[in-house]
Design a protein around this motif. Structure first.
Motif, short mmCIF file in Angstrom:
data_model
loop_
_atom_site.label_atom_id
_atom_site.label_comp_id
_atom_site.label_asym_id
_atom_site.label_seq_id
_atom_site.Cartn_x
_atom_site.Cartn_y
_atom_site.Cartn_z
N THR A 187 0.97 -1.34 -0.05
CA THR A 187 0.00 0.00 -0.07
C THR A 187 0.86 1.35 -0.04
O THR A 187 0.34 2.20 -0.66
CB THR A 187 -0.86 -0.01 1.01
OG1 THR A 187 -0.29 -0.13 2.10
CG2 THR A 187 -1.78 -0.98 1.15
N VAL A 188 2.02 1.22 0.68
CA VAL A 188 2.56 2.35 0.86
C VAL A 188 3.06 2.95 -0.46
O VAL A 188 3.17 4.19 -0.81
CB VAL A 188 3.83 2.15 1.83
CG1 VAL A 188 4.89 3.51 1.85
CG2 VAL A 188 3.29 2.21 3.31
N ALA A 219 1.90 2.42 -3.64
CA ALA A 219 0.87 2.81 -4.54
C ALA A 219 0.48 4.39 -3.62
O ALA A 219 -0.05 5.01 -4.46
CB ALA A 219 -0.27 2.13 -4.13
N VAL A 220 0.56 4.66 -2.67
CA VAL A 220 0.09 6.07 -1.95
C VAL A 220 1.18 7.05 -2.59
O VAL A 220 0.87 8.11 -2.80
CB VAL A 220 -0.31 5.99 -0.46
CG1 VAL A 220 -0.27 7.44 -0.02
CG2 VAL A 220 -1.27 5.09 -0.04
N LEU A 221 2.33 6.50 -2.34
CA LEU A 221 3.45 7.68 -2.64
C LEU A 221 3.56 7.97 -4.07
O LEU A 221 3.79 8.79 -4.64
CB LEU A 221 4.69 6.98 -2.13
CG LEU A 221 5.06 6.91 -0.77
CD1 LEU A 221 6.48 6.35 -0.36
CD2 LEU A 221 4.89 8.28 -0.06
N ALA A 248 0.93 7.80 -6.08
CA ALA A 248 -0.28 8.27 -6.64
C ALA A 248 -0.22 9.56 -7.35
O ALA A 248 -1.09 9.99 -8.49
CB ALA A 248 -1.27 8.34 -5.49
N ASP A 249 0.66 10.39 -7.41
CA ASP A 249 1.11 11.65 -7.69
C ASP A 249 1.74 11.43 -9.23
O ASP A 249 1.19 12.12 -10.17
CB ASP A 249 1.82 12.51 -6.85
CG ASP A 249 1.07 12.83 -5.79
OD1 ASP A 249 0.17 12.84 -5.58
OD2 ASP A 249 2.02 13.30 -4.55
#
Length: 155
Positions: free
Chosen positions: A55-56, A58-60, A62-63
């Motif tokens: 998940t990390v 994917a979140v990082l 995302a931009d």
């Protein structure tokens, strides 16, 4: 043929409680859902680590999600984690059981779990018969006598 790890429970004789057989093969469910598979099998620390590794990034990323390189990196990471947990997850669970006091009694190759159980039971019976102590006084060997160094002949 699949190799089955035969683990016996902690404490007591091996025949008191049933052994646990773990197939050393890949798991499809662990490939598609590695974090949840580990958490289901009570591998809490590894499950949380895999969940964070999925998940990390994917979140990082995302931009920069419009970049095909970021998408490819995320896919490669998820496939690698899935393969790792799918192929090594059963051994990880077996290692956790051994750390909890279970004993690796045998490794049995068999095409299915029922035949592995039967082969293990047969091996246990054969090892018990082979290690059965000889009766002193020669009841099993035709009245041979025994001293400190072994049998002394038949009387």
């Amino acid at each position: 043929m699949i190799s089955y790890l035969v683990l016996t429970p902690p404490g007591g004789a091996r025949d008191d409680r049933p052994a646990r057989l773990i197939a050393d093969k890949g798991r499809w469910l662990a490939f598609f859902f590695p974090a949840f598979w580990l958490l289901f099998h009570r591998a809490w620390l590894a499950g949380i680590a895999v969940l964070l590794l999925q998940t990390v990034p994917a979140v990082l990323l995302a931009d920069v999600a419009e970049s095909w390189q970021a998408t490819l990196a995320g896919m490669v990471l998820n496939i690698a984690l899935g393969l790792l947990v799918s192929l090594e997850g059963p051994l990880f669970v077996a290692g956790r059981l051994v750390a909890g006091g279970w004993t690796l009694a045998d490794i049995v190759p068999a095409p299915e779990v029922g035949l592995a159980e039967a082969a293990f039971a047969e091996r246990q019976a054969a090892s018990r018969a082979a290690t059965a102590p000889a009766l002193p006084g020669g009841a099993a060997a035709g009245n041979a006598t025994y001293d400190l160094f072994g049998p002394q002949g038949v009387r």
